[in-house]
Design a protein around this motif. Structure first.
Motif, PDB file in Angstrom:
ATOM      1  N   ARG A  74      28.125  19.750  42.445  1.00  0.00           N
ATOM      2  CA  ARG A  74      27.999  21.108  42.215  1.00  0.00           C
ATOM      3  C   ARG A  74      29.302  21.804  41.767  1.00  0.00           C
ATOM      4  O   ARG A  74      29.250  22.602  40.655  1.00  0.00           O
ATOM      5  N   ARG A  75      30.519  21.213  42.277  1.00  0.00           N
ATOM      6  CA  ARG A  75      31.742  21.956  41.572  1.00  0.00           C
ATOM      7  C   ARG A  75      31.842  21.112  40.456  1.00  0.00           C
ATOM      8  O   ARG A  75      32.406  22.033  39.512  1.00  0.00           O
ATOM      9  N   GLU A  76      31.595  20.093  39.782  1.00  0.00           N
ATOM     10  CA  GLU A  76      31.776  19.450  38.461  1.00  0.00           C
ATOM     11  C   GLU A  76      30.857  20.377  37.602  1.00  0.00           C
ATOM     12  O   GLU A  76      31.202  20.545  36.380  1.00  0.00           O
ATOM     13  N   ARG A  77      29.818  20.840  38.072  1.00  0.00           N
ATOM     14  CA  ARG A  77      28.805  21.580  37.163  1.00  0.00           C
ATOM     15  C   ARG A  77      29.178  23.043  37.098  1.00  0.00           C
ATOM     16  O   ARG A  77      28.893  23.700  36.182  1.00  0.00           O
ATOM     17  N   GLY A  78      30.306  23.514  37.726  1.00  0.00           N
ATOM     18  CA  GLY A  78      30.807  24.823  37.757  1.00  0.00           C
ATOM     19  C   GLY A  78      30.066  25.676  38.738  1.00  0.00           C
ATOM     20  O   GLY A  78      30.163  26.776  38.519  1.00  0.00           O
ATOM     21  N   LYS A  79      29.158  25.030  39.523  1.00  0.00           N
ATOM     22  CA  LYS A  79      28.484  26.014  40.507  1.00  0.00           C
ATOM     23  C   LYS A  79      29.403  26.058  41.826  1.00  0.00           C
ATOM     24  O   LYS A  79      30.499  25.319  42.093  1.00  0.00           O
ATOM     25  N   GLY A  80      28.989  26.882  42.828  1.00  0.00           N
ATOM     26  CA  GLY A  80      29.680  26.857  44.072  1.00  0.00           C
ATOM     27  C   GLY A  80      30.663  27.902  44.104  1.00  0.00           C
ATOM     28  O   GLY A  80      31.226  28.351  43.110  1.00  0.00           O
ATOM     29  N   PRO A  81      31.320  28.025  45.227  1.00  0.00           N
ATOM     30  CA  PRO A  81      32.506  28.911  45.151  1.00  0.00           C
ATOM     31  C   PRO A  81      33.967  28.321  44.488  1.00  0.00           C
ATOM     32  O   PRO A  81      34.017  27.136  44.634  1.00  0.00           O
ATOM     33  N   PRO A  82      34.466  29.154  43.767  1.00  0.00           N
ATOM     34  CA  PRO A  82      35.929  28.920  43.329  1.00  0.00           C
ATOM     35  C   PRO A  82      36.976  28.373  44.071  1.00  0.00           C
ATOM     36  O   PRO A  82      36.957  28.781  45.604  1.00  0.00           O
ATOM     37  N   LYS A  83      37.776  27.439  43.867  1.00  0.00           N
ATOM     38  CA  LYS A  83      38.798  26.939  44.648  1.00  0.00           C
ATOM     39  C   LYS A  83      39.872  28.341  44.809  1.00  0.00           C
ATOM     40  O   LYS A  83      39.849  29.253  44.332  1.00  0.00           O
ATOM     41  N   LYS A  84      40.799  28.171  45.774  1.00  0.00           N
ATOM     42  CA  LYS A  84      41.708  29.079  46.133  1.00  0.00           C
ATOM     43  C   LYS A  84      42.619  29.298  44.848  1.00  0.00           C
ATOM     44  O   LYS A  84      43.194  28.446  44.452  1.00  0.00           O
ATOM     45  N   GLY A  85      42.650  30.745  44.339  1.00  0.00           N
ATOM     46  CA  GLY A  85      43.576  31.008  43.172  1.00  0.00           C
ATOM     47  C   GLY A  85      42.738  30.815  42.133  1.00  0.00           C
ATOM     48  O   GLY A  85      43.417  31.005  40.975  1.00  0.00           O
ATOM     49  N   GLU A  86      41.462  30.532  41.936  1.00  0.00           N
ATOM     50  CA  GLU A  86      40.703  30.475  40.737  1.00  0.00           C
ATOM     51  C   GLU A  86      39.461  31.719  40.852  1.00  0.00           C
ATOM     52  O   GLU A  86      38.548  31.288  40.089  1.00  0.00           O
ATOM     53  N   GLY A  87      39.715  32.499  41.403  1.00  0.00           N
ATOM     54  CA  GLY A  87      38.666  33.612  41.746  1.00  0.00           C
ATOM     55  C   GLY A  87      38.752  34.515  40.605  1.00  0.00           C
ATOM     56  O   GLY A  87      39.577  34.381  39.383  1.00  0.00           O
ATOM     57  N   LYS A  88      37.948  35.559  40.515  1.00  0.00           N
ATOM     58  CA  LYS A  88      37.995  36.592  39.597  1.00  0.00           C
ATOM     59  C   LYS A  88      39.087  37.518  39.283  1.00  0.00           C
ATOM     60  O   LYS A  88      39.620  37.617  38.255  1.00  0.00           O
ATOM     61  N   ARG A  89      39.563  37.607  40.536  1.00  0.00           N
ATOM     62  CA  ARG A  89      40.924  38.528  40.141  1.00  0.00           C
ATOM     63  C   ARG A  89      41.997  37.840  39.823  1.00  0.00           C
ATOM     64  O   ARG A  89      42.791  38.343  39.137  1.00  0.00           O
ATOM     65  N   SER A  90      42.306  36.515  40.056  1.00  0.00           N
ATOM     66  CA  SER A  90      43.346  35.441  39.408  1.00  0.00           C
ATOM     67  C   SER A  90      43.010  35.442  38.011  1.00  0.00           C
ATOM     68  O   SER A  90      44.077  35.247  37.270  1.00  0.00           O
ATOM     69  N   ALA A  91      41.782  35.351  37.673  1.00  0.00           N
ATOM     70  CA  ALA A  91      41.256  35.214  36.163  1.00  0.00           C
ATOM     71  C   ALA A  91      41.862  36.528  35.488  1.00  0.00           C
ATOM     72  O   ALA A  91      42.354  36.534  34.353  1.00  0.00           O
ATOM     73  N   LYS A  92      41.631  37.621  36.102  1.00  0.00           N
ATOM     74  CA  LYS A  92      41.925  38.899  35.649  1.00  0.00           C
ATOM     75  C   LYS A  92      43.643  39.034  35.411  1.00  0.00           C
ATOM     76  O   LYS A  92      44.115  39.559  34.399  1.00  0.00           O
ATOM     77  N   LYS A  93      44.368  38.532  36.224  1.00  0.00           N
ATOM     78  CA  LYS A  93      45.662  38.547  36.259  1.00  0.00           C
ATOM     79  C   LYS A  93      46.245  37.644  35.160  1.00  0.00           C
ATOM     80  O   LYS A  93      47.332  38.033  34.651  1.00  0.00           O
ATOM     81  N   LYS A  94      45.601  36.667  34.799  1.00  0.00           N
ATOM     82  CA  LYS A  94      46.147  35.800  33.998  1.00  0.00           C
ATOM     83  C   LYS A  94      45.909  36.280  32.470  1.00  0.00           C
ATOM     84  O   LYS A  94      46.797  35.816  31.454  1.00  0.00           O
ATOM     85  N   LYS A  95      44.942  36.972  32.215  1.00  0.00           N
ATOM     86  CA  LYS A  95      44.587  37.588  30.871  1.00  0.00           C
ATOM     87  C   LYS A  95      45.786  38.436  30.403  1.00  0.00           C
ATOM     88  O   LYS A  95      46.658  38.794  30.393  1.00  0.00           O
TER      89      LYS A  95
END
Length: 95
Positions: A74-95
């Motif tokens: 499931r993780r390989e397909r991109g399903k399931g919960p994100p790993k620590k530090g890869e969530g929506k908030r961290s994605a916004k900070k990177k942009k």
């Protein structure tokens, strides 16, 4: 009178063979429900022990291996919960 007294006090009312008298005695005993049902094994300790043995390779649990494999796929397909530090908030900070 003997039949009436036997019925009242739970004794055998008729002449019986030894085999059927054993059955009567077994049914006259109190059930073991309270003694048997009062014991609960330490399930958390057993579970922790099995996980530790599984980690060392001394115990093999097909169901847990299957669940781990399905979660990895499931993780390989991109399903399931994100790993620590890869969530929506961290994605916004990177942009």
């Amino acid at each position: 009178m003997a039949l009436l007294r036997a019925r009242i006090f739970g004794e055998v009312t008729r002449q019986v063979t030894s085999k059927s008298f054993k059955i009567v005695q077994n049914f006259a005993k109190k059930p073991l429900g309270g003694e048997i049902n009062s014991y609960y094994p330490p399930l958390k300790k057993f579970q922790a022990l099995l996980f530790r043995l599984r980690h060392f390779g001394l115990y093999y649990d097909e169901h847990l291996n299957f669940r781990d494999e399905m979660n990895a796929r499931r993780r390989e397909r991109g399903k399931g919960p994100p790993k620590k530090g890869e969530g929506k908030r961290s994605a916004k900070k990177k942009k």
